[in-house]
Write a protein that holds these residues in place. Structure first.
Motif, PDB file in Angstrom:
ATOM      1  N   GLN A  16       6.517   1.877   5.826  1.00  0.00           N
ATOM      2  CA  GLN A  16       5.382   0.962   5.793  1.00  0.00           C
ATOM      3  C   GLN A  16       4.895   0.542   7.171  1.00  0.00           C
ATOM      4  OE1 GLN A  16       7.607  -1.473   2.613  1.00  0.00           O
ATOM      5  NE2 GLN A  16       5.483  -1.742   2.034  1.00  0.00           N
TER       6      GLN A  16
ATOM      7  N   HIS B 120      14.968   2.566   1.331  1.00  0.00           N
ATOM      8  CA  HIS B 120      13.822   1.748   0.928  1.00  0.00           C
ATOM      9  C   HIS B 120      12.713   2.691   0.434  1.00  0.00           C
ATOM     10  CE1 HIS B 120      11.828  -2.376   1.400  1.00  0.00           C
ATOM     11  NE2 HIS B 120      10.960  -1.612   0.766  1.00  0.00           N
ATOM     12  N   PHE B 121      12.897   3.218  -0.738  1.00  0.00           N
ATOM     13  CA  PHE B 121      11.924   4.045  -1.475  1.00  0.00           C
ATOM     14  C   PHE B 121      11.723   5.479  -0.963  1.00  0.00           C
ATOM     15  CE2 PHE B 121       9.198   0.183  -3.084  1.00  0.00           C
ATOM     16  CZ  PHE B 121      10.273  -0.233  -3.832  1.00  0.00           C
TER      17      PHE B 121
ATOM     18  N   ASN C  55      17.169  -0.542  -1.957  1.00  0.00           N
ATOM     19  CA  ASN C  55      16.132  -1.536  -2.198  1.00  0.00           C
ATOM     20  C   ASN C  55      15.498  -1.321  -3.574  1.00  0.00           C
ATOM     21  OD1 ASN C  55      14.147  -3.643  -1.136  1.00  0.00           O
ATOM     22  ND2 ASN C  55      12.758  -1.986  -1.732  1.00  0.00           N
ATOM     23  N   GLU C  56      15.605  -2.303  -4.405  1.00  0.00           N
ATOM     24  CA  GLU C  56      14.904  -2.363  -5.689  1.00  0.00           C
ATOM     25  C   GLU C  56      15.031  -1.108  -6.555  1.00  0.00           C
ATOM     26  OE1 GLU C  56      10.851  -3.413  -4.812  1.00  0.00           O
ATOM     27  OE2 GLU C  56      11.391  -5.484  -4.397  1.00  0.00           O
TER      28      GLU C  56
ATOM     29  N   VAL D 247      12.319  -1.005  -9.252  1.00  0.00           N
ATOM     30  CA  VAL D 247      10.936  -0.703  -8.871  1.00  0.00           C
ATOM     31  C   VAL D 247      10.801   0.799  -8.612  1.00  0.00           C
ATOM     32  CG1 VAL D 247       9.127  -1.085  -7.144  1.00  0.00           C
ATOM     33  CG2 VAL D 247      10.513  -3.014  -7.943  1.00  0.00           C
TER      34      VAL D 247
ATOM     35  N   ASN E  83      14.771  -6.639  -7.034  1.00  0.00           N
ATOM     36  CA  ASN E  83      13.597  -7.453  -7.347  1.00  0.00           C
ATOM     37  C   ASN E  83      13.817  -8.082  -8.716  1.00  0.00           C
ATOM     38  OD1 ASN E  83      10.933  -7.930  -8.660  1.00  0.00           O
ATOM     39  ND2 ASN E  83      10.169  -7.225  -6.697  1.00  0.00           N
TER      40      ASN E  83
ATOM     41  N   ASN F  99      14.733 -10.090  -4.090  1.00  0.00           N
ATOM     42  CA  ASN F  99      13.300 -10.009  -3.752  1.00  0.00           C
ATOM     43  C   ASN F  99      12.540 -10.697  -4.873  1.00  0.00           C
ATOM     44  OD1 ASN F  99      14.123  -8.377  -1.667  1.00  0.00           O
ATOM     45  ND2 ASN F  99      13.077  -6.533  -2.366  1.00  0.00           N
TER      46      ASN F  99
ATOM     47  N   TYR G  52       8.608 -12.225  -6.119  1.00  0.00           N
ATOM     48  CA  TYR G  52       7.172 -12.422  -5.885  1.00  0.00           C
ATOM     49  C   TYR G  52       6.532 -13.291  -6.957  1.00  0.00           C
ATOM     50  CZ  TYR G  52       7.647  -9.085  -2.149  1.00  0.00           C
ATOM     51  OH  TYR G  52       8.027  -8.480  -0.976  1.00  0.00           O
TER      52      TYR G  52
ATOM     53  N   MET H  43      -2.514  -9.330  -4.903  1.00  0.00           N
ATOM     54  CA  MET H  43      -1.782  -8.426  -5.805  1.00  0.00           C
ATOM     55  C   MET H  43      -1.930  -9.014  -7.210  1.00  0.00           C
ATOM     56  SD  MET H  43      -0.115  -5.844  -4.279  1.00  0.00           S
ATOM     57  CE  MET H  43       1.487  -5.330  -4.888  1.00  0.00           C
TER      58      MET H  43
ATOM     59  N   GLU I 224      13.306 -10.669   0.326  1.00  0.00           N
ATOM     60  CA  GLU I 224      11.838 -10.535   0.385  1.00  0.00           C
ATOM     61  C   GLU I 224      11.189 -11.628  -0.430  1.00  0.00           C
ATOM     62  OE1 GLU I 224      10.002  -6.814  -0.827  1.00  0.00           O
ATOM     63  OE2 GLU I 224      11.550  -5.690   0.228  1.00  0.00           O
TER      64      GLU I 224
ATOM     65  N   TRP J  77       8.430 -11.530   3.502  1.00  0.00           N
ATOM     66  CA  TRP J  77       7.788 -10.215   3.476  1.00  0.00           C
ATOM     67  C   TRP J  77       6.310 -10.436   3.704  1.00  0.00           C
ATOM     68  CZ3 TRP J  77       9.500  -5.260   3.411  1.00  0.00           C
ATOM     69  CH2 TRP J  77       8.476  -4.287   3.362  1.00  0.00           C
TER      70      TRP J  77
ATOM     71  N   GLU K  85       1.058  -0.770   1.975  1.00  0.00           N
ATOM     72  CA  GLU K  85       1.601  -1.288   0.724  1.00  0.00           C
ATOM     73  C   GLU K  85       1.580  -0.197  -0.357  1.00  0.00           C
ATOM     74  OE1 GLU K  85       3.357  -3.797  -0.072  1.00  0.00           O
ATOM     75  OE2 GLU K  85       3.229  -3.581  -2.236  1.00  0.00           O
ATOM     76  N   TRP K  86       2.326   0.850  -0.129  1.00  0.00           N
ATOM     77  CA  TRP K  86       2.555   1.918  -1.112  1.00  0.00           C
ATOM     78  C   TRP K  86       1.248   2.362  -1.792  1.00  0.00           C
ATOM     79  CZ3 TRP K  86       6.898   3.438   0.710  1.00  0.00           C
ATOM     80  CH2 TRP K  86       7.850   2.528   1.139  1.00  0.00           C
TER      81      TRP K  86
ATOM     82  N   PHE L 115       0.034  -8.635   3.538  1.00  0.00           N
ATOM     83  CA  PHE L 115       1.232  -9.459   3.374  1.00  0.00           C
ATOM     84  C   PHE L 115       1.703 -10.082   4.697  1.00  0.00           C
ATOM     85  CE2 PHE L 115       1.896  -7.185  -0.669  1.00  0.00           C
ATOM     86  CZ  PHE L 115       2.505  -8.151  -1.441  1.00  0.00           C
TER      87      PHE L 115
END
Ligand code: GCO
Length: 460
Positions: free
Chosen positions: A53, A153-154, A197-198, A201, A256, A321, A323, A351, A378, A416, A423-424, A432
């Motif tokens: 990112q 991380h993804f 990470n997550e 997700v 998350n 994480n 949100y 978002m 996050e 975050w 952002e993906w 953010f």
């Protein structure tokens, strides 16, 4: 008739039971807003980013492929066909970015290592790249900033994707090798490690919703990928603990948590949609960490039965994480059995999330049952106008603090994100950042709303 009446009574008894036992917490902010915050002495503050990112030039991973891919209708995978490209050029500007951490007054920075740069080909490690990360770590330490390193991380190297990545349990071995290699290299300087990470997700977005790579839409595969990521976490944990510096390092998973609340609190099918979604999104990982068990049986959808007692309690901290929550509304459509709705009176962010600080408080109380220290790894808002960021920061930190004052062991908070970034699937549209980034000039500028964060840090 009598059966009908009994039926109605039965239905509403269930609804009353659910309403009482699963309240959607709401505070009266007129009463909460002026209350004082009170943090333990060692509580720490930080900000978070992830390699793909922010770094730029990530051209050897699954996301790079995805950004250059189109769906069956010929539409780009990323909004408006954006590409991560140079991102924030954090690769070259990390020293400047560390000065921003200093300006904020934080003591911690969560960053991820880009596996696809470090190990561009199976078992070939790139010394130049490793030297770079070594310099970044040294620069952080020199500035008294404690690094938290995320191992996954993804993003996956393309070679790992080509052999089926986390869809195959046996591929976990390659990820363990990578983790072992970088841990041996950096564990003399870095003591805090986030494994995955997550997992929820990564698996839901990539294998069920199909909006992250590899764009599959299969609930069973999604659940198995999530299971394999959880197994990866345990195996990385065991491996790193067995290496030198392992026992002295803190190694934890990052998850998350999102609540799924019924759109219509009187509608049993809305409750059912929430229950099913929660099982896949939250309960699966929590039950794995707490009981070493994953048992999901949703007819025609997911069937998974896995148990590994060895996984119980294997995380030194729980990286949370958070949100927002969403409201689910059931509909009779076998492809999409619910839709998301948003409470009318809630403040919307850029978002599809509303501002719901009570949810952070609920999430903390939920994950405390794992019995490990919690770190907020996050939490942040996408707010291009920057007219809600200050309020978001104030209220979410208040919600976290309330849980701390009630005795929950929350050790630190990472916002975050340090700066606007890729952002993906949303590309660069979601802002953010505590710092605004001008992606043409790479100039960074502290946002007005971020001053709330600085004030809280100064007063804590
Ligand atoms: C995630 C990631 C971050 C996101 C952040 C904002 O949750 O998807 O950990 O990479 O950018 O959460 O959506």
């Amino acid at each position: 008739m009598i059966f009908f009446i009994y039926g109605v009574i039965f239905y509403f008894s269930i609804i009353v039971f659910l309403k009482i036992n699963y309240p959607e917490l709401r505070w009266n902010w007129n009463l909460e807003d002026d209350k004082k915050l009170n943090f333990p002495k060692n509580f720490f503050w930080g900000t978070a980013t992830a390699s793909h990112q922010v770094e730029g030039n990530c051209t050897n991973n699954n996301w790079y492929k995805w950004e250059n891919n189109f769906d069956d209708e010929g539409s780009p995978r990323i909004k408006d066909n954006q590409k991560s490209g140079l991102a924030c050029d954090h690769w070259n500007k990390y020293e400047e970015d560390i000065l921003m951490l200093k300006e904020l007054g934080v003591s911690h920075y969560r960053l991820s290592l880009e596996w696809s740069k470090i190990e561009p080909k199976k078992n070939k490690f790139d010394e130049i790249i490793l030297k770079h990360y070594s310099k970044v770590i040294d620069a952080l330490l020199k500035n008294n900033i404690t690094p938290y390193i995320t191992l996954h991380h993804f993003t996956n190297p393309i070679w790992f994707d080509e052999i089926g990545s986390f869809e195959k349990e046996k591929n976990i071995d390659y990820f363990i090798d990578f983790c072992e290699f970088v841990f041996n290299r950096f564990s003399n300087k870095v003591s805090n490690w986030c494994t995955i990470n997550e997992p929820e997700v990564y698996s839901v977005m990539g294998y069920f919703a199909g909006v992250f790579p590899p764009g599959k839409k299969d609930a069973q595969v999604a659940a198995e990928v999530q299971k394999n990521l959880l197994i990866s976490h345990t195996r990385v944990y065991d491996k790193l603990k067995s290496l030198s510096n392992g026992k002295d390092s803190k190694i934890g998973i990052v998850k998350n948590v999102m609540q799924f609340d019924p759109s219509r609190r009187w509608h049993l099918l809305d409750w059912l949609a929430c229950r099913i979604t929660d099982i896949v999104y939250n309960k699966m990982s929590l039950s794995y960490l707490k009981y070493g068990k994953i048992k999901i049986n949703i007819p025609f959808f997911i069937n998974l039965d896995y148990s590994n007692k060895d996984a119980i309690g294997k995380t030194d901290f729980f990286g949370l994480n958070y949100y927002s929550h969403v409201h689910l509304k059931f509909q009779f459509d076998k492809h999409e059995f619910f839709i998301n709705t948003y409470p009318k009176n809630d403040i919307m962010t850029d978002m599809p999330y509303t501002i719901y600080p009570e949810g952070l408080y609920r999430a903390i109380h939920r994950v405390k049952s794992i019995g490990k220290p919690i770190i907020i790894t996050e939490n942040g808002i996408a707010d291009s106008k920057d007219d809600k960021r200050g309020l978001f920061i104030k209220r979410y930190i208040y919600a976290m603090n309330k849980a701390i004052q009630e005795g929950v062991d929350v050790r630190g908070y990472f916002y975050w994100s340090l700066m606007d970034n890729f952002e993906w699937a949303e590309g660069y549209d979601m802002k953010f950042g505590l710092y605004e980034v001008d992606f043409k000039t790479q100039e960074r500028k502290l946002r007005q709303g971020s001053k709330e964060f600085i004030n809280i840090i100064n007063e804590s």
